[in-house]
Structure formats: structure tokens, C-alpha cells
Motif scaffolding. Structure first.
Motif, mmCIF file in Angstrom:
data_model
loop_
_atom_site.group_PDB
_atom_site.id
_atom_site.type_symbol
_atom_site.label_atom_id
_atom_site.label_comp_id
_atom_site.label_asym_id
_atom_site.label_seq_id
_atom_site.Cartn_x
_atom_site.Cartn_y
_atom_site.Cartn_z
ATOM 1 N N ASN B 76 0.832 -1.212 0.000
ATOM 2 C CA ASN B 76 0.000 0.000 0.000
ATOM 3 C C ASN B 76 0.867 1.262 0.000
ATOM 4 O OD1 ASN B 76 0.888 -0.086 2.619
ATOM 5 N ND2 ASN B 76 -1.081 0.438 3.533
ATOM 6 N N MET B 78 3.105 2.321 1.903
ATOM 7 C CA MET B 78 3.419 3.016 3.156
ATOM 8 C C MET B 78 4.924 3.202 3.318
ATOM 9 S SD MET B 78 0.736 3.915 4.929
ATOM 10 C CE MET B 78 0.936 3.905 6.697
ATOM 11 N N GLU B 106 -2.989 7.637 -2.208
ATOM 12 C CA GLU B 106 -4.213 7.801 -1.419
ATOM 13 C C GLU B 106 -5.317 6.887 -1.964
ATOM 14 O OE1 GLU B 106 -2.304 10.327 -2.379
ATOM 15 O OE2 GLU B 106 -1.606 11.019 -0.416
ATOM 16 N N ARG B 109 -4.535 3.279 -1.042
ATOM 17 C CA ARG B 109 -4.761 2.944 0.367
ATOM 18 C C ARG B 109 -6.245 2.904 0.727
ATOM 19 N NH1 ARG B 109 -0.182 7.138 1.966
ATOM 20 N NH2 ARG B 109 1.597 5.977 1.158
ATOM 21 N N THR B 110 -7.094 3.443 -0.145
ATOM 22 C CA THR B 110 -8.527 3.309 0.077
ATOM 23 C C THR B 110 -8.985 1.899 -0.296
ATOM 24 O OG1 THR B 110 -8.646 5.609 -0.594
ATOM 25 C CG2 THR B 110 -10.726 4.458 -0.302
ATOM 26 N N VAL B 112 -6.669 -0.694 -0.319
ATOM 27 C CA VAL B 112 -5.820 -1.627 0.418
ATOM 28 C C VAL B 112 -5.624 -1.078 1.827
ATOM 29 C CG1 VAL B 112 -3.600 -2.803 0.453
ATOM 30 C CG2 VAL B 112 -4.642 -2.208 -1.728
ATOM 31 N N GLY B 113 -6.424 -1.565 2.749
ATOM 32 C CA GLY B 113 -6.353 -1.071 4.119
ATOM 33 C C GLY B 113 -5.247 -1.744 4.893
ATOM 34 N N MET B 114 -4.933 -1.167 6.061
ATOM 35 C CA MET B 114 -3.832 -1.743 6.823
ATOM 36 C C MET B 114 -4.137 -1.751 8.322
ATOM 37 S SD MET B 114 0.167 -0.960 6.438
ATOM 38 C CE MET B 114 1.283 -2.305 6.727
ATOM 39 N N PHE B 116 -2.058 -2.323 11.968
ATOM 40 C CA PHE B 116 -0.658 -2.214 12.372
ATOM 41 C C PHE B 116 -0.333 -3.114 13.556
ATOM 42 C CE2 PHE B 116 -1.851 1.484 10.073
ATOM 43 C CZ PHE B 116 -0.763 1.787 9.299
ATOM 44 N N GLY B 133 -12.420 7.237 8.371
ATOM 45 C CA GLY B 133 -12.153 6.875 6.976
ATOM 46 C C GLY B 133 -13.244 7.364 6.037
ATOM 47 N N HIS B 137 -13.233 10.494 3.001
ATOM 48 C CA HIS B 137 -13.587 10.242 1.612
ATOM 49 C C HIS B 137 -14.900 10.927 1.247
ATOM 50 C CE1 HIS B 137 -10.141 7.796 1.130
ATOM 51 N NE2 HIS B 137 -10.469 7.038 2.150
ATOM 52 N N ARG B 185 -12.096 0.071 11.892
ATOM 53 C CA ARG B 185 -11.792 1.340 11.245
ATOM 54 C C ARG B 185 -11.321 1.101 9.806
ATOM 55 N NH1 ARG B 185 -7.109 4.579 14.118
ATOM 56 N NH2 ARG B 185 -5.900 2.883 13.223
ATOM 57 N N CYS B 186 -10.567 0.010 9.650
ATOM 58 C CA CYS B 186 -10.075 -0.356 8.325
ATOM 59 C C CYS B 186 -11.225 -0.851 7.443
ATOM 60 C CB CYS B 186 -8.999 -1.406 8.493
ATOM 61 S SG CYS B 186 -8.327 -2.032 6.989
ATOM 62 N N ILE B 189 -13.629 1.704 5.399
ATOM 63 C CA ILE B 189 -13.369 2.296 4.085
ATOM 64 C C ILE B 189 -13.653 1.281 2.971
ATOM 65 C CG2 ILE B 189 -11.691 4.013 4.868
ATOM 66 C CD1 ILE B 189 -9.483 2.133 3.868
#
Lengths: 294, 276
Positions: B76, B78, B106, B109-110, B112-114, B116, B133, B137, B185-186, B189
Motif C-alpha cells: 500500500n 506506506m 491515497e 490505500r482506500t 488496500v487497508g492496513m 498495524f 475513513g 472520503h 476502522r479499516c 473504508i
């Protein structure tokens, strides 16, 4: 084979412990000596000036007669100055800090700018006064107005605000920024919704402390030609004005002529200290209210 | 090391064909082609050729410093947040090269979420964490946000624990709850892929079990790539596993096969705990 001789250790241990307790008192003395001087100053100021503070002194116009003299003009002048300083330092200081910390590429130019900002914080305030006189009073022809004074003081505290804001931004855990970028947020969205709100308490604390330094500055105002004896109250940014530190400075000077001026200066110092105290309390309040734990 | 010849590595000729027919892209969501990456002078990834299939769980295992985290972060982009990083090669996501200049990080990453390693909720309420998220958007309508928040929290197995305290600060949650909140949260989106960088390494065993169950339930809808230090975890939850060593892929194949009959002696040594 033993390297540490227990017998020697035991012999030396008394000396080490004694040195420790002696040093404790040396450091206590260092702390107290500063406090004692401050206490003497406060006691003298309060004993000289407190009796002179009354409603007329706070709200009255300036006068040659010590009995009638009031400092509302200086209080208002300081207030207007602070409005200018807050406006410019917050915008320019936070803007510069955001750019340097979050947008700028780290490299030679970046570290050059960084070093220079740190050095600017150490430039004597009188030099800023001369700069203000040249640029704002003469070149831009503002005259000895609130705007000229405020801009000069803004320049003076700007490096402090930039550096402290940068530190506040740096203290925001990187993982928060990553979480936001990871959801597809742009840099500005991340700064606006995550980094800035998290850093804001520390930024404000730093800024208010810088502001309280600006409040007390006298030297640049002297250079700018700010008068002390000024009867009308300032009502806007383009008005001539006087400020509390100027008032204190001139009354202290003229105490040789009129003895009571020393009392007026002391009374003004108490008012100035009160204003500083209120500002710092606000800073602490903001910090405690919005502080985040990670 | 030469091009991998395991299950999902594809010979050059087949690649050419697939470009026209788009066949490979249908089944694989990511395809890296001789991907190289440097941190300054140090090379962290060497000629990675991997095809990551969609709607399944791909585990990346390997000892510390083998490049597995770096690899997942290139998917993604990062890694670009680290100033000295340089990449060479291609990563195809649904057919387009995400490393090309005009592919916006950007937008990627919308999709492909991540999630951690350390749970990293924002210092905001539980609701605002999940709604963040969708809000960035452009979704502003309260009723839509409410729906997204509820659905995401339900999908992340945490709705029942937080439904009465949505307005409370997310820092009040336990570590395991925080991590499931971060997964919610991921999900908010609506990504296609979820990258997970050692998502359970900061959690206790019970929380870990919960997150693992959650990950398995997510593979119906999402393609998941998970980096893990824990080989049992890889064996438990993943469909295929890639073993990384010194920035190279030593072996990539079906998890069952890789753990029972590894083809490479180094894989054998690693899964038997002889190093790493």
C-alpha cells in the motif's frame, strides 16, 4: 580472581555517602538563591506599590500628578499589542512549524533553516527593535503604532513559537499519522484531523509562554519610540500607544524627579505580574484539559 | 536466488499471455515482478516475484529483519513515508502498476487497508475512529455514517462490547479491543485487501484468539495478507504462506504443504525452530 576489593569498598562508602548528602544541600542552596531574590523583589514591589492600587489607578488616564495617575492606557496598549502578536505568531509560527516538520524534505537547506531559527531565538531583543524601527516604523511608514509594535514583538517571539510548535508536532506518535495515511487520507487531512488536534495543547502552551515573554519586553519598544506620557487611550491597530513595561520603565527613570513615581512603577509591576499570572494559568488549564495520554 | 518455482510463481511465457487475457489478475489480487527495495544503501527486498491470490489469507513468515514488514508496506506504498526508500520493479494490483508515478497512493490505500502491529486508535471517540475513513472520503450524512460504523464494528466482532459507549474515548478500551477497533476502522473504508503487520504481537493469548477468529471470518469478503512472527499462527489461519529470508522469498506455497513438506532446506530449518 576478584576485581572489586570488598574492604576498599567498605572504607570508601562513608566518604561517598557524605559527599552525596553535602551535594544535596549545595543543590538546595542553588534552588533557594533564585527563589530568595525573587521573594525579595516581590516583597519590595508589593510593599511599595500595593497601597497605590485603587480603582482610579487601574481605570484612570495618565497624569503628571502621581495622585491622579492611572494606567488604563498602558493596559489597553498591552492588550492591543497582544492581539497583534497572537494573530501573527499563531498563524506564522504554526504554519512554519507545520511546513518544517511535516512537509519539508529533510536535507541541507532544511537543517540550515532549522539552525538559523534556533539562533534567531537568541538574538537580543534590542536588535529586533532596530529591525522594527527600520522596517515597520520607517519603511512601511506605520509610525509608532500598535501594529508596528505588535509586528516587532511577533518577530521577536516567532522563533520560540516555531521551535516549540515543532517539538509539539514531533511528539505526536508516528503511529497515529500512519493510521490516517493507511486509510487513504492526504497529508493535509491527516494534519488537520489527527496531528494538529493532538499537538494543539502543547502548541498553545508554548505559544502562551512566548506571549508572556512578549508582554514584558521593553527594549524593542524603547527603540521604536513608544512614548510613556500619552493621555488618550488606544482604540485600534493604527493608534499610538504605550504599554505597561514602558510605563514601568519611564516611571522608574523619573523616580529621581518625583519620588512617588517609584510607587507607581511598583504598582504597575504588580498589575503586569497579575496579567502574566492569568496568562500562564490559562496555559496550564489548556494543557491539563486537552492533554492526551498514549 | 532465482525466480521462485513454487505453486504461485509463474513462468515468463505465461505472464505474457495473461497480459492479454487478464486471466491471472482475476485470481491474483497482487502480483509483484522483480521487486527490489533499498533503504539508502541497504537492500531490503531482492527480486520478489509473488502472486497473492484474492479472497484468501496469505501469511508472510521469516526471522526479524528478513523484509517481511517492508514487503507488506510496499503493497500500500506506506514505505514511501520513509525518506530514503527506493523501489524498483512492478507491483500489479488488479492489473495496474501501483508503483507507477500516476497511481495515487491515497487511492491505493482506500482499496488496500492496513492494520498495524501496535493498536493505534486515534485519540477520539470510538464512533469517530470508525467514521474517520468514510469522512475523509467525503461522506457527511449522519445516517450513512451511523450505518457504516455499526456494520464495521459488527464485522469486527466488537459491536456488542462497545455499542453503549460509542461516544467514549477509544483509549479506554483494552489492547485487544483497540486492535479490533482498528480492524473495524479499516473495514469502514470498504477495502478489497487488508494488510496486517503482526496484528497480534502486542496482544494477550485470549485477545489473539479473538483476532484470529475475526481474520478467518473476514477472508470471505477480503483478500488478507498477514505478516506474523508466530509460525503456529501462520499455520492455523493462512491458506498460503511465503517464507522470507534476507530480503528474498525462499518458498511460497500452500500452507499445509509448506509446513509439512517444505521444498527448501532453509524453510525446513526455520519451521523446525533451528534459527530465527
Amino acid at each position: 580472581m576478584q576485581y572489586i576489593d570488598r574492604l576498599q569498598v567498605r572504607k570508601r562508602i562513608n566518604f561517598r555517602l557524605r559527599l552525596n548528602s553535602i551535594l544535596k544541600y549545595v543543590f538546595l542552596g542553588a534552588t533557594l538563591s533564585g527563589l530568595v531574590v525573587l521573594a525579595i523583589l516581590l516583597i519590595r514591589t508589593v510593599s511599595q506599590g500595593f497601597a497605590w492600587i485603587d480603582w482610579n489607578f487601574i481605570t484612570g488616564h495618565l497624569s503628571m500628578d502621581p495622585e491622579k495617575a492611572g494606567i488604563m492606557g498602558a493596559i489597553l496598549g498591552t492588550f492591543w499589542l497582544m492581539l497583534v502578536v497572537v494573530f501573527f505568531t499563531l498563524f506564522l509560527g504554526m504554519g512554519a512549524a507545520i511546513y518544517l516538520e511535516l512537509y519539508a524534505k529533510k536535507g541541507r537547506i532544511h537543517s540550515l533553516i532549522q539552525t538559523n531559527i534556533a539562533n534567531l531565538a537568541g538574538v537580543p531583543s534590542i536588535v529586533y527593535g532596530i529591525l522594527g524601527l527600520t522596517v515597520f516604523v520607517r519603511l512601511m511608514d506605520f509610525g509608532s503604532t500598535v501594529l508596528a509594535g505588535g509586528l516587532t514583538l511577533s518577530l521577536l517571539v516567532l522563533p520560540i513559537v516555531i521551535v516549540s510548535s515543532q517539538e509539539a508536532l514531533r511528539a505526536v506518535p508516528q503511529t497515529l499519522g500512519e493510521a490516517s495515511y493507511g486509510l487513504g487520507a492526504s497529508k493535509w487531512q491527516t494534519i488537520k484531523s489527527i496531528i494538529l488536534p493532538t499537538a494543539l495543547p502543547s502548541i498553545l502552551t508554548g505559544s502562551i509562554l512566548a506571549l508572556s515573554r512578549a508582554i514584558g519586553e521593553t527594549a524593542p519598544l524603547v527603540v521604536l519610540g513608544i512614548p510613556a506620557l500619552l493621555i488618550p487611550f488606544p482604540g485600534g491597530f493604527m493608534d499610538r500607544f504605550t504599554a505597561l513595561p514602558m510605563q514601568i520603565y519611564y516611571w522608574t527613570l523619573d523616580a529621581a524627579l518625583v519620588e512617588e513615581y517609584a510607587n507607581l512603577a511598583a504598582a504597575s509591576i504588580i498589575i503586569l505580574l497579575l496579567m502574566l499570572f492569568i496568562l500562564n494559568s490559562i496555559a496550564i488549564y489548556i494543557r491539563n484539559k486537552f492533554q492526551h495520554r498514549f | 536466488m532465482a525466480v521462485q518455482t513454487q505453486l504461485y510463481a509463474v513462468p515468463a511465457i505465461e505472464k505474457k499471455e495473461s497480459k492479454n487475457k487478464n486471466e491471472v489478475e482475476k485470481e491474483s489480487i497482487f502480483e509483484t515482478k522483480s521487486l527490489n527495495l533499498w533503504y539508502g544503501e541497504t537492500q531490503a527486498l531482492k527480486n520478489i516475484d509473488l502472486k497473492i491470490p484474492e479472497k484468501s489469507i496469505t501469511a508472510i513468515i521469516g526471522p526479524s529483519g528478513c523484509g517481511k514488514s517492508t514487503f507488506i508496506k510496499t503493497l500500500n506504498r506506506m514505505v514511501e513515508l520513509i525518506p530514503s526508500v527506493q523501489t524498483k520493479g512492478d507491483i500489479h494490483y488488479k492489473g495496474s502498476n501501483i508503483l507507477s508515478k500516476d497511481y495515487s497512493a491515497e487511492a491505493l490505500r482506500t482499496d488496500v487497508g492496513m492494520v498495524f502491529q501496535k493498536p493505534n486508535p486515534f485519540p477520539k471517540s470510538i464512533y469517530d475512529n470508525v467514521a474517520y475513513g468514510p469522512r475523509i472520503h467525503g461522506i457527511k450524512k449522519k445516517s450513512i455514517l451511523d450505518d457504516i460504523v455499526e456494520k464495521s464494528l459488527k464485522d469486527a466482532f466488537i459491536w456488542d462490547e462497545v455499542k453503549d459507549r460509542l461516544k467514549e474515548n477509544a483509549f479506554g478500551l483494552s489492547g485487544g479491543q483497540q486492535q479490533r477497533l482498528c480492524i473495524a476502522r479499516c473495514l469502514a473504508i470498504e477495502p478489497e485487501v487488508i494488510l496486517m503487520d503482526e496484528p497480534t504481537s502486542a496482544l494477550d493469548p485470549i485477545s489473539t484468539t479473538k483476532v484470529e477468529e475475526l481474520i478467518q471470518s473476514l477472508k470471505k469478503q477480503y483478500s488478507i495478507v498477514i505478516v506474523t512472527h508466530n509460525m503456529q499462527q501462520a499455520a492455523r489461519i493462512s491458506d498460503q504462506t511465503a517464507f522470507f529470508l534476507n530480503g528474498e522469498v525462499v518458498e511460497f506455497g500452500k500452507t499445509d504443504e509448506l509446513f509439512t513438506e517444505p521444498k527448501d532446506s532453509r524453510t525446513m530449518d526455520y519451521i523446525n525452530g533451528r534459527f530465527g
